[in-house]
Enzyme design. Structure first.
Site, PDB file in Angstrom:
ATOM      1  N   GLU A  44       0.820  -1.064  -0.052  1.00 25.96           N
ATOM      2  CA  GLU A  44       0.074   0.034  -0.002  1.00 25.96           C
ATOM      3  C   GLU A  44       0.941   1.282  -0.122  1.00 25.96           C
ATOM      4  O   GLU A  44       1.846   1.360   0.934  1.00 25.96           O
ATOM      5  CB  GLU A  44      -0.926   0.032   1.164  1.00 25.96           C
ATOM      6  CG  GLU A  44      -1.925   1.287   1.076  1.00 25.96           C
ATOM      7  CD  GLU A  44      -2.665   1.551   2.603  1.00 25.96           C
ATOM      8  OE1 GLU A  44      -3.608   2.179   2.365  1.00 25.96           O
ATOM      9  OE2 GLU A  44      -2.410   1.090   3.596  1.00 25.96           O
ATOM     10  N   GLU A  69       4.988   4.552   3.541  1.00 18.58           N
ATOM     11  CA  GLU A  69       4.605   6.052   3.934  1.00 18.58           C
ATOM     12  C   GLU A  69       5.782   7.005   4.131  1.00 18.58           C
ATOM     13  O   GLU A  69       6.847   6.566   4.604  1.00 18.58           O
ATOM     14  CB  GLU A  69       3.797   5.864   5.206  1.00 18.58           C
ATOM     15  CG  GLU A  69       3.564   7.017   6.010  1.00 18.58           C
ATOM     16  CD  GLU A  69       2.502   8.081   5.208  1.00 18.58           C
ATOM     17  OE1 GLU A  69       1.625   7.805   4.541  1.00 18.58           O
ATOM     18  OE2 GLU A  69       2.968   9.494   5.192  1.00 18.58           O
ATOM     19  N   ASP A 118      -3.177  11.590  -1.685  1.00 17.23           N
ATOM     20  CA  ASP A 118      -3.154  13.015  -1.741  1.00 17.23           C
ATOM     21  C   ASP A 118      -3.447  13.508  -3.459  1.00 17.23           C
ATOM     22  O   ASP A 118      -2.814  12.860  -4.295  1.00 17.23           O
ATOM     23  CB  ASP A 118      -1.846  13.598  -1.295  1.00 17.23           C
ATOM     24  CG  ASP A 118      -1.579  13.080   0.116  1.00 17.23           C
ATOM     25  OD1 ASP A 118      -2.595  12.954   0.934  1.00 17.23           O
ATOM     26  OD2 ASP A 118      -0.311  12.974   0.431  1.00 17.23           O
ATOM     27  N   LYS A 122      -2.894  21.295  -8.036  1.00 13.23           N
ATOM     28  CA  LYS A 122      -2.505  22.208  -8.756  1.00 13.23           C
ATOM     29  C   LYS A 122      -1.538  21.620  -9.903  1.00 13.23           C
ATOM     30  O   LYS A 122      -1.049  20.298  -9.724  1.00 13.23           O
ATOM     31  CB  LYS A 122      -1.614  23.183  -7.915  1.00 13.23           C
ATOM     32  CG  LYS A 122      -2.313  23.872  -7.084  1.00 13.23           C
ATOM     33  CD  LYS A 122      -1.329  25.046  -6.602  1.00 13.23           C
ATOM     34  CE  LYS A 122      -1.881  25.960  -5.432  1.00 13.23           C
ATOM     35  NZ  LYS A 122      -1.306  26.012  -4.273  1.00 13.23           N
ATOM     36  N   ASP A 154     -12.238   9.472  -2.770  1.00 17.14           N
ATOM     37  CA  ASP A 154     -13.331  10.235  -2.906  1.00 17.14           C
ATOM     38  C   ASP A 154     -13.143  11.507  -3.751  1.00 17.14           C
ATOM     39  O   ASP A 154     -14.305  12.312  -3.839  1.00 17.14           O
ATOM     40  CB  ASP A 154     -13.908  10.688  -1.348  1.00 17.14           C
ATOM     41  CG  ASP A 154     -13.021  11.906  -1.090  1.00 17.14           C
ATOM     42  OD1 ASP A 154     -11.827  11.776  -0.883  1.00 17.14           O
ATOM     43  OD2 ASP A 154     -13.628  12.831  -0.309  1.00 17.14           O
ATOM     44  N   THR A 192     -10.390   1.968   4.803  1.00 14.68           N
ATOM     45  CA  THR A 192      -9.124   3.025   5.515  1.00 14.68           C
ATOM     46  C   THR A 192      -9.587   3.889   6.627  1.00 14.68           C
ATOM     47  O   THR A 192     -10.885   4.157   6.613  1.00 14.68           O
ATOM     48  CB  THR A 192      -8.419   3.430   4.249  1.00 14.68           C
ATOM     49  OG1 THR A 192      -9.077   4.499   3.904  1.00 14.68           O
ATOM     50  CG2 THR A 192      -8.394   2.357   3.080  1.00 14.68           C
ATOM     51  N   GLU A 193      -8.542   4.571   7.094  1.00 13.73           N
ATOM     52  CA  GLU A 193      -8.987   5.716   8.165  1.00 13.73           C
ATOM     53  C   GLU A 193      -9.752   6.814   7.437  1.00 13.73           C
ATOM     54  O   GLU A 193     -10.713   7.194   7.789  1.00 13.73           O
ATOM     55  CB  GLU A 193      -7.535   6.264   8.661  1.00 13.73           C
ATOM     56  CG  GLU A 193      -7.555   5.547  10.150  1.00 13.73           C
ATOM     57  CD  GLU A 193      -6.109   4.888  10.049  1.00 13.73           C
ATOM     58  OE1 GLU A 193      -5.240   5.029   9.229  1.00 13.73           O
ATOM     59  OE2 GLU A 193      -5.657   4.444  11.188  1.00 13.73           O
ATOM     60  N   GLU A 195     -11.222   6.621   4.452  1.00 11.66           N
ATOM     61  CA  GLU A 195     -12.535   6.311   4.050  1.00 11.66           C
ATOM     62  C   GLU A 195     -13.435   6.299   4.904  1.00 11.66           C
ATOM     63  O   GLU A 195     -14.845   6.653   4.629  1.00 11.66           O
ATOM     64  CB  GLU A 195     -12.514   4.925   3.494  1.00 11.66           C
ATOM     65  CG  GLU A 195     -13.684   4.246   2.684  1.00 11.66           C
ATOM     66  CD  GLU A 195     -13.209   2.795   2.025  1.00 11.66           C
ATOM     67  OE1 GLU A 195     -12.130   2.315   2.100  1.00 11.66           O
ATOM     68  OE2 GLU A 195     -14.123   2.035   1.607  1.00 11.66           O
TER      69      GLU A 195
HETATM   70  C1  LIG Z   1      -4.767  11.170   2.586  1.00 11.01           C
HETATM   71  S1  LIG Z   1      -3.762   9.971   3.338  1.00 11.01           S
HETATM   72  C2  LIG Z   1      -4.385   8.425   3.204  1.00 11.01           C
HETATM   73  C3  LIG Z   1      -3.783   7.544   4.099  1.00 11.01           C
HETATM   74  C4  LIG Z   1      -4.623   6.034   4.059  1.00 11.01           C
HETATM   75  N1  LIG Z   1      -4.045   5.445   2.628  1.00 11.01           N
HETATM   76  C5  LIG Z   1      -6.035   5.981   4.174  1.00 11.01           C
HETATM   77  O1  LIG Z   1      -6.738   5.811   3.224  1.00 11.01           O
HETATM   78  O2  LIG Z   1      -6.468   6.326   5.094  1.00 11.01           O
HETATM   79  C6  LIG Z   1      -2.434   9.932   2.120  1.00 11.01           C
HETATM   80  C7  LIG Z   1      -0.928   9.517   2.689  1.00 11.01           C
HETATM   81  O3  LIG Z   1      -0.079   9.053   1.679  1.00 11.01           O
HETATM   82  C8  LIG Z   1       1.072   9.553   2.204  1.00 11.01           C
HETATM   83  N2  LIG Z   1       2.056   9.953   0.810  1.00 11.01           N
HETATM   84  C9  LIG Z   1       1.560  10.659  -0.063  1.00 11.01           C
HETATM   85  N3  LIG Z   1       2.471  10.886  -1.235  1.00 11.01           N
HETATM   86  C10 LIG Z   1       3.567   9.672  -0.867  1.00 11.01           C
HETATM   87  C11 LIG Z   1       4.626   9.377  -1.479  1.00 11.01           C
HETATM   88  N4  LIG Z   1       4.938   9.800  -2.696  1.00 11.01           N
HETATM   89  N5  LIG Z   1       5.265   8.216  -0.744  1.00 11.01           N
HETATM   90  C12 LIG Z   1       4.900   7.738   0.307  1.00 11.01           C
HETATM   91  N6  LIG Z   1       3.683   8.202   0.794  1.00 11.01           N
HETATM   92  C13 LIG Z   1       2.975   9.239   0.276  1.00 11.01           C
HETATM   93  C14 LIG Z   1       0.917  10.951   3.101  1.00 11.01           C
HETATM   94  O4  LIG Z   1       1.824  11.107   3.844  1.00 11.01           O
HETATM   95  C15 LIG Z   1      -0.317  10.376   3.629  1.00 11.01           C
HETATM   96  O5  LIG Z   1      -0.151   9.921   4.920  1.00 11.01           O
END
Ligand SMILES: C[S@@+](CC[C@H](N)C(=O)[O-])C[C@H]1O[C@@H](n2cnc3c(N)ncnc32)[C@H](O)[C@@H]1O
Length: 221
Positions: A44, A69, A118, A122, A154, A192-193, A195
């Site tokens: 993941e 992460e 994420d 932009k 979403d 997921t959290e 979600e």
């Molecule tokens: C919006 S959160 C979603 C977390 C989890 N997957 C969930 O659905 O609850 C996105 C996570 O992806 C991590 N992330 C974003 N870009 C990343 C990258 N290039 N490499 C590793 N982690 C990344 C962010 O730090 C963040 O913790």
């Protein structure tokens, strides 16, 4: 167990090198040695606080799982879960996913989960989106032929962007598009959290599944 001090997250991570792998590049091409078996490895990317990766690893002991992460302050929340409930088939890596081909060899990974990535709205930061052409190229360097990328979000703009990127990619076929996962829910969905939060807010959840065709890279031809 609550690792309270986020300020010293780096030190805490270093205390658990068998859970959060300290130098993951050492295992490139030999992650089977890290797990002590030849079971398929699924990852993941952006595992956040680790709810999904912990739950899927406990439901599917016949496979290995790695949560990736980039932030210390976030991954220590996933670390807490694994310390509390250790699983032999689960590891974590604290790294930016743009380094994936330095960590995994060709054909080493059997599935990639992109959960609520994420959006980077932009245009100038579009290449940081985890479904950009640049990232699909990285995934094509580590996935087994015929393996899947599963994405949930979403964010309709990110979803539209991702569909275009997969459709235009020489490496992937877009097999499943579901514009409302919760009206057509598979039995095995793991929330997921993020979600959980978005569903409570009433947001629609989009889902897609793409398959890696296994095309060669230009430099290999
Ligand atoms: C919006 S959160 C979603 C977390 C989890 N997957 C969930 O659905 O609850 C996105 C996570 O992806 C991590 N992330 C974003 N870009 C990343 C990258 N290039 N490499 C590793 N982690 C990344 C962010 O730090 C963040 O913790």
């Amino acid at each position: 167990m609550r690792l309270r001090n986020v300020k010293h997250a780096g030190e805490m991570i270093a205390m658990y090198p068998n859970i959060i792998i300290g130098t993951p590049t050492d295992f490139k091409g030999k992650w089977n040695e890290c797990f002590g078996n030849n079971n398929p490895i699924e990852i993941e990317i952006g595992c956040g606080k680790g709810k999904f990766i912990q739950e899927i690893a406990s439901r599917q002991p016949e496979k290995n799982f790695i949560g990736i992460e980039k932030f210390d302050s976030v991954i220590i929340r996933a670390l807490e879960k694994v310390i509390e409930y250790p699983l032999p088939n689960l590891r974590l890596i604290r790294i930016d996913a743009d380094k994936l081909p330095e960590i995994f060899d060709t054909l080493e990974i059997s599935k990639i989960y992109l959960n609520f990535s994420d959006p980077w709205p932009k245009k100038r930061t579009a290449k940081r989106r985890l479904t950009s052409t640049q990232f699909l190229d990285r995934y094509s360097r580590i996935l087994k032929q015929g393996s899947n990328i599963i994405m949930k979000t979403d964010n309709s703009e990110l979803f539209e962007f991702s569909k275009i990127e997969f459709n235009e990619s020489q490496y992937f076929d877009l097999d499943v598009i579901n514009n409302d996962l919760y009206s057509n829910m598979p039995d095995d969905n793991i929330q997921t959290e993020f979600e959980q939060k978005f569903v409570e807010k009433g947001n629609k959840i989009f889902y897609l599944k793409a398959t890696f065709k296994g095309d060669k890279h230009e430099e290999d031809l």
